[in-house]
Design a protein around this motif. Structure first.
Motif, short mmCIF file in Angstrom:
data_model
loop_
_atom_site.label_atom_id
_atom_site.label_comp_id
_atom_site.label_asym_id
_atom_site.label_seq_id
_atom_site.Cartn_x
_atom_site.Cartn_y
_atom_site.Cartn_z
N ALA A 44 -65.80 37.23 90.74
CA ALA A 44 -64.78 37.88 91.58
C ALA A 44 -64.52 39.32 91.15
O ALA A 44 -64.23 40.18 91.97
N CYS A 45 -64.64 39.58 89.85
CA CYS A 45 -64.32 40.91 89.35
C CYS A 45 -65.39 41.93 89.68
O CYS A 45 -65.11 43.12 89.82
N VAL A 46 -66.63 41.46 89.79
CA VAL A 46 -67.76 42.39 89.97
C VAL A 46 -67.53 43.26 91.20
O VAL A 46 -67.66 44.48 91.16
N GLU A 47 -67.13 42.59 92.28
CA GLU A 47 -66.97 43.33 93.52
C GLU A 47 -65.73 44.19 93.51
O GLU A 47 -65.66 45.22 94.18
N SER A 48 -64.73 43.78 92.70
CA SER A 48 -63.46 44.50 92.70
C SER A 48 -63.59 45.86 92.01
O SER A 48 -62.77 46.74 92.21
N CYS A 49 -64.61 46.03 91.19
CA CYS A 49 -64.74 47.25 90.40
C CYS A 49 -65.32 48.38 91.24
O CYS A 49 -66.45 48.29 91.72
N LYS A 50 -64.51 49.41 91.39
CA LYS A 50 -64.96 50.54 92.22
C LYS A 50 -65.98 51.40 91.48
O LYS A 50 -66.56 52.31 92.05
N PHE A 51 -66.14 51.17 90.20
CA PHE A 51 -66.98 52.06 89.39
C PHE A 51 -68.26 51.37 88.92
O PHE A 51 -68.95 51.87 88.04
N ASP A 52 -68.55 50.22 89.49
CA ASP A 52 -69.74 49.44 89.12
C ASP A 52 -69.85 49.23 87.61
O ASP A 52 -70.93 49.30 87.04
N ALA A 53 -68.72 49.02 87.00
CA ALA A 53 -68.72 48.88 85.54
C ALA A 53 -68.91 47.44 85.08
O ALA A 53 -69.10 47.18 83.90
N ILE A 54 -68.81 46.51 86.03
CA ILE A 54 -69.00 45.12 85.63
C ILE A 54 -70.36 44.66 86.16
O ILE A 54 -70.64 44.75 87.35
N ILE A 55 -71.16 44.21 85.26
CA ILE A 55 -72.52 43.82 85.63
C ILE A 55 -72.69 42.33 85.38
O ILE A 55 -72.37 41.82 84.31
N MET A 56 -73.18 41.65 86.38
CA MET A 56 -73.48 40.24 86.20
C MET A 56 -74.99 40.11 86.33
O MET A 56 -75.57 40.53 87.32
N ILE C 227 -64.91 37.99 96.99
CA ILE C 227 -63.73 37.15 97.20
C ILE C 227 -62.68 38.01 97.88
O ILE C 227 -62.49 39.17 97.51
N PHE C 228 -62.07 37.50 98.90
CA PHE C 228 -61.03 38.29 99.57
C PHE C 228 -59.94 37.36 100.09
O PHE C 228 -60.17 36.16 100.24
N THR C 229 -58.78 37.93 100.32
CA THR C 229 -57.71 37.11 100.87
C THR C 229 -57.86 37.08 102.38
O THR C 229 -58.22 38.09 102.99
N PRO C 230 -57.63 35.92 102.99
CA PRO C 230 -57.86 35.81 104.43
C PRO C 230 -56.96 36.79 105.18
O PRO C 230 -55.80 36.98 104.80
N PRO C 231 -57.50 37.45 106.19
CA PRO C 231 -56.68 38.40 106.94
C PRO C 231 -55.51 37.68 107.58
O PRO C 231 -55.63 36.55 108.03
N LYS C 232 -54.38 38.35 107.59
CA LYS C 232 -53.19 37.73 108.19
C LYS C 232 -53.34 37.75 109.70
O LYS C 232 -53.73 38.75 110.29
N LYS C 233 -52.99 36.63 110.31
CA LYS C 233 -53.01 36.58 111.76
C LYS C 233 -51.70 37.19 112.25
O LYS C 233 -50.66 37.01 111.65
N GLU C 234 -51.81 37.92 113.32
CA GLU C 234 -50.60 38.54 113.87
C GLU C 234 -49.63 37.47 114.37
O GLU C 234 -50.03 36.53 115.04
N GLY C 235 -48.38 37.63 114.02
CA GLY C 235 -47.38 36.71 114.53
C GLY C 235 -47.12 36.99 116.00
O GLY C 235 -47.41 38.08 116.52
N GLY C 236 -46.58 36.02 116.71
CA GLY C 236 -46.35 36.20 118.14
C GLY C 236 -44.88 36.39 118.45
O GLY C 236 -44.16 37.02 117.69
N LYS C 237 -44.47 35.81 119.56
CA LYS C 237 -43.07 35.97 119.97
C LYS C 237 -42.20 34.93 119.27
O LYS C 237 -42.55 33.75 119.23
N ILE C 238 -41.08 35.37 118.74
CA ILE C 238 -40.17 34.45 118.07
C ILE C 238 -38.88 34.36 118.89
O ILE C 238 -38.31 35.39 119.28
N PHE C 239 -38.45 33.14 119.15
CA PHE C 239 -37.22 32.93 119.92
C PHE C 239 -36.11 32.44 119.01
O PHE C 239 -36.30 31.49 118.26
N GLU C 240 -34.94 33.08 119.11
CA GLU C 240 -33.79 32.61 118.35
C GLU C 240 -32.60 32.44 119.30
O GLU C 240 -32.56 33.07 120.35
N GLY C 241 -31.67 31.63 118.90
CA GLY C 241 -30.49 31.43 119.73
C GLY C 241 -30.09 29.97 119.75
O GLY C 241 -30.49 29.20 118.88
#
Lengths: 399, 385, 259
Positions: A44-56, C227-241
């Motif tokens: 996971a860290c390899v890709e996070s490094c903007k400077f290519d400092a982590i080598i796997m 590895i990345f965090t999943p993109p947030k889906k846009e929320g829609g219309k919220i109804f309160e009352g």
């Protein structure tokens, strides 16, 4: 083998510390330091490094030497009682696109008893070639004979990519095949694409209970194999004009040998619709407060002609059987409309339903994470909202 | 907080906490409602070796003492004071045997108690004899190799569900309290039956019944100690079991405090969690301080028991009296903090308040406890002169 | 009967949260636990031992801290524990993991191998069948009930989408279990005390005489590219009352757009 920090390149920015899911990186003298005890070499860290400092460094001793010998995309079709299961058509949809991107053919493998008549269906749904292995002993799925037949066929025909459904059958079959031919396998992919530069299959899947996504590669081995959950990909529509080849595969005596056999199948008929197949799902969670309120979910589902789902909390509390559970440890669903009632929207639940076309969330807490993905959100107590909503829906649908 | 527990005591705490969270919480409301006996939880407790924590290893126990028992009782009571009582009352029924039983008697009965195979109960109270033990009407008359028991015991915890009963009966009415003797009576003995199950305000998961003896013939070797030792057996038993009741009260108080803290952090009024209001904060602070003070007293009493200190009556009585008064105050305040919700059965604090009340009453009312404390103070004062 | 239970120590993913500001995993306070499905595997192993005699060996691969998980397994009734711990195992994907574990299990001896149906951190469900393939033994996945074991044969119910199948297999066999199979017991005091004293056997790659190119990163065909965090889906219309208002608003939206 292993992971290294190139000291000259590391600027001590700390980006890798955040990226590491195992808390294995710290700063020592303003340079990243990896604790080998904690590091699992996940990369996971390899890709996070903007400077290519982590080598796997990876050295694949027994990698496939001639990658060009492997061509075409394959889909392993699933049949039950001689009927092709819809997950196969979903795989064909995904596979067709990959084959086109790779400028190659789409093949399908069908194993069963007197099954060749079904092969045409796979062609109509996008396959160029269907390999049919038939024998009376292959009527039911069998871990050993099916995996042997498939492994032998892969060795002979050398497909580049093999896709299988992440179903009870697929998940039992394909890991055995991967071991037999020694190649990589990625489970439960939610997105499959071809990398335009390398031509490799980018296999993206949720990890850490859906909290993060990981893109997995299989660079040096073939085929690249992946499983896909039912309802994650869209089914491909049949095209009656499509033509293709049907190739008969004759299983040998050795192929058919197995130490296991299925004595019988006991079907458990459920009173409600199977959630994996439903177009409309009404799901209940902790916000219902108790099992005595679950009938509110059932009534709305009935009004819509939909199925009943539930969050893990409701299932764990014993309000409704596990077969209704939606989410990471339950079923993935992709209905046209998903109504989440009193479900806060933990990530484990969201990964199981977020690709639904329209999501309606009803929850007392305006800050509940479920509202982040809802098409329509209603802030209110489900116990009060549901009866009124059910009445309104009944009235509209009667007209 | 570090209470100086041994590794084993920490394990007891950990196991009971897991049982409480995972097994007791989901069922406590049901048992409170129905009043059924929680056999499923008793089974889990026995499989986890909890019934043997305070019993010697040579009888199949884990070799711990009163503090071990208190830790188990407190932790279980945090989740349900009623269910915890199946365990704690077995302890009460077992202490006479442990303290005064012969080697033979211990070998016969203790292993089954330690493994949780059999529950025990203590039969002392009668309709005319509660705080005043001298008023006991049940008689035991020696006839050859047997004693013949006649009379009725009232409000006996674990009555009907336990297999082994320590029963106090008079062998010499003329001598009053000095004419009492203690006996072991097994369930199923001819002439030994049970009256109706009481419908109680609290601790409803615990069963309370009458024990009825009608010419109940028990072997003479079932006497604990000697004839006339019954009052002594009772008092020494209470000295050692009172920290247990105190621990039950302490657990109930802690459970209510936990609920109050949780609720006040979540409940929003005037756009703020109610925990941010000083009125609520002061209540919580007082509750927590009282609970901690009670805990220190309970553990100290239990440790005195385990050290074999000579006079433990005073500290035992203090622990029981103080912890149970705290339990009543803290549970009442918890209901107050939860407000309308606290009064409803949907939340557990109203049950905790009902459960707490009994701890001020049984095993010697708190008035009796104060009497014991005062008596000891006066005695100590006199010895200084 | 030699029963081997494979377990994995995992972060409690139900506790993992994403920091909404930095969009990264919040790791603090996330406990390491035994993979919940493996608890059912341990319980089933202990039940088999209680019924047929023999011993239950728990095995796991990972860093030293996995000892805690193995000790917990002992407190739940397992007899012996083996930890495959070696830097050379790090970075193993499911293929390399199943190879390494199969070699460790081969050393232990086995009649029945039990795994949880999947681990909650990876969710692949691949290691169990992978071990069976490496050992060339039959497997029954998703077992919800063992009906019988005798004459070198096992009869078990395997969950499938439409119900369950009754499957027969010869021994030795590998099964993966689902949570319908039993209700795991809680640890006992005696078990915990035994767990404290039990010696955990440590196995390295050298002990197994395993080819190092076949394990760890080098033995793994797949690796994580990003590895990345999943993109947030846009929320829609919220109804309160009031209840009436919100229901009316929702229904009119539904009428316009959906039904």
């Amino acid at each position: 083998m292993g992971i290294e920090i190139e000291i000259e390149k590391c600027v001590g920015c700390g980006a890798c510390i955040k990226a590491c899911p195992y808390n294995a990186i710290s700063m020592r003298d303003k340079i990243a330091y990896i604790d080998e005890e904690k590091c699992t070499l996940c990369g996971a860290c390899v890709e996070s490094c903007k400077f290519d400092a982590i080598i796997m460094r990876v050295h694949h001793e027994d990698a496939v030497r001639d990658l060009t010998a492997y061509k075409n995309v394959w889909v392993v079709a699933e049949q039950k009682k001689g009927e092709i299961q819809s997950v196969s058509y979903e795989l064909l949809g995904a596979g067709r696109k990959l084959a086109d991107d790779r400028n190659s053919k789409l093949g399908a493998v069908l194993i069963g008893k007197e099954i060749h008549k079904q092969a045409e269906k796979l062609i109509k749904r996008g396959a160029d070639k269907v390999y049919v292995a038939e024998h009376k002993d292959l009527e039911y799925f069998n871990d050993e004979s099916y995996s042997r037949i498939l492994a032998n066929l892969i060795r002979k025909e050398k497909p580049e990519i093999v896709l299988t459904g992440a179903t009870a059958i697929g998940r039992a079959l394909i890991p055995r095949v991967a071991v037999q031919i020694k190649t990589g396998l990625t489970a439960d992919c939610t997105s499959l694409a071809v990398d335009p530069d390398s031509g490799l299959l980018l296999q993206t899947r949720p990890a850490f209970g859906g909290n993060i996504m990981a893109t997995i590669l299989c660079r040096d081995y073939r085929p690249q194999m992946a499983t896909v959950r039912h309802k994650v990909m869209k089914e491909i529509e049949p095209d009656p004009s499509r033509k293709g080849d049907i190739i008969t595969v004759k299983p040998t005596e050795t192929d058919l040998k197995s130490r296991t056999r299925v004595l019988k199948l006991v079907e458990e008929i459920e009173s409600t619709l199977n959630i994996a197949e439903a177009d409309i799902i009404v799901s209940g969670g902790r916000g219902l407060k108790g099992p005595e309120n679950f009938h509110l979910i059932e009534e709305l589902a009935k009004a819509f002609g939909g199925a009943v789902g539930a969050s893990r909390a409701a299932v764990d509390a014993g309000w409704i059987p596990y077969s209704h559970q939606v989410g990471q440890t339950g079923k993935t669903v992709c209905p046209k409309m998903y109504i989440a009632c009193g479900i806060s929207g933990a990530i484990q639940h969201k990964v199981g339903m977020q690709s639904s076309d329209c999501i309606i969330a009803i929850n007392k807490d305006p800050n509940a994470p479920i509202f982040e993905i809802a098409t329509y959100g209603v802030v209110g107590d489900v116990v009060e909202v549901l009866p009124k909503l059910t009445d309104a829906v009944k009235k509209i649908l009667k007209k | 907080m570090n209470y100086g527990f041994t590794e084993e005591q920490l394990m007891i705490q950990e196991i009971c906490d897991k049982i409480g969270k995972e097994k007791i919480v989901p069922v406590r409301e049901k048992y409170d409602e129905t009043g059924d006996f929680p056999w499923d939880i008793v089974k889990i407790l026995s499989e986890s070796d909890i019934f043997g924590v305070y019993l010697p290893e040579e009888y199949g126990g884990m070799g711990g003492g009163c503090l071990d028992m208190c830790i188990a009782t407190e932790t279980l009571s945090k989740y349900c004071g009623g269910i915890a009582l199946a365990f704690a009352a077995t302890g009460l029924g077992t202490y006479p045997l442990l303290l005064y039983g012969s080697e033979q008697q211990k070998k016969k009965y203790l292993p089954d108690i330690a493994s949780g195979k059999k529950l025990a109960a203590f039969g002392l109270t009668e309709s005319n004899a509660g705080s005043d033990v001298g008023g006991i009407q049940t008689t035991a008359v020696k006839k050859g190799d047997y004693y013949i028991l006649n009379g009725t015991k009232q409000w006996i915890t674990n009555g009907g569900e336990a297999e082994i009963y320590s029963v106090i009966a008079s062998t010499n009415k003329a001598k009053g309290a000095r004419g009492l003797s203690a006996f072991i009576v097994e369930k199923g003995t001819e002439g030994f039956s049970f009256g109706k199950k009481e419908n109680k305000m609290g601790i409803r998961a615990s069963v309370t019944r009458e024990l009825v003896f009608e010419d109940c013939k028990i072997p003479k070797e079932n006497i604990l100690g000697r004839e006339g030792a019954g009052f002594m057996v009772s008092m020494k038993t209470f000295d050692k079991s009172r920290p247990g009741v105190a621990a039950q009260a302490l657990g109930i108080a802690q459970g209510a405090l936990d609920e109050a803290v949780k609720f006040s952090r979540q409940r929003i009024q005037f756009e703020k969690p109610i925990a941010s209001f000083q009125g609520v904060q002061f209540m919580l602070a007082d509750m927590a301080t009282k609970v901690e003070a009670a805990r220190t007293l309970v553990y100290q009493a239990a440790r005195e028991v385990d050290l074999g200190s000579k006079n433990i009556s005073k500290i035992s009585a203090m622990a029981k009296m103080y912890a149970s008064d705290v339990a009543m105050e803290v549970t009442t305040d918890a209901v107050q903090i939860l407000g309308g919700s606290g009064y409803m059965k949907e939340y557990p604090v109203e049950k905790m308040m009902r459960d707490a009340k009994i701890t001020q009453i049984y095993e010697g009312t708190n008035q009796i406890q104060r009497g014991i404390i005062a008596m000891n103070l006066i005695k100590e004062g006199a010895s200084l002169e | 009967m030699n029963i081997v239970v494979c377990i994995k120590q995992v972060p409690d993913t139900t506790e993992v949260r994403i920091d909404p500001k930095t969009n990264t995993l919040i790791r603090e306070g996330v406990a390491s636990i035994i993979n919940p499905f493996d608890l059912y595997a341990i319980e089933e192993g202990v039940r088999l031992k209680e019924k047929f005699g023999g011993k239950v060996t728990v095995i796991s691969m990972g860093p030293k801290q996995v000892e805690n998980a193995l000790r917990e397994a002992i407190s739940l009734g397992a007899d012996e524990a083996v930890l495959m711990s070696d830097r050379a195992f790090a970075g193993s994907d499911t293929l390399a993991t199943s190879l390494a574990l199969s070699e460790g299990i081969r050393k232990t001896g086995f009649d029945v191998i039990i795994c949880g149906k999947q681990a909650i951190d990876g969710d692949t469900a691949q290691v169990g069948p992978g071990i069976a393939a490496h050992l060339d033994i039959p497997q029954i996945t998703y077992v919800k009930k063992i009906e019988s074991i005798n004459d070198g044969k096992i009869l078990a119910e395997r969950m499938v989408e439409e119900g369950y199948e009754v499957v027969e297999s010869t021994l030795p066999v590998l099964i993966t279990v689902v949570k319908e199979i039993n209700e795991p017991r809680l640890p006992s005091l005696k078990g915990k005390m035994k767990a404290k004293k039990t010696e955990i056997k440590i196995i390295t790659s050298e002990d197994l005489g395993i080819d190092k190119t076949k394990i760890g990163l080098d033995g793994s065909p797949t690796w994580v590219m990003k590895i990345f965090t999943p993109p947030k889906k846009e929320g829609g219309k919220i109804f309160e009352g009031s209840t009436e208002e919100v229901v009316a608003k929702l229904v009119s939206e539904l009428q316009d757009n959906l039904i």
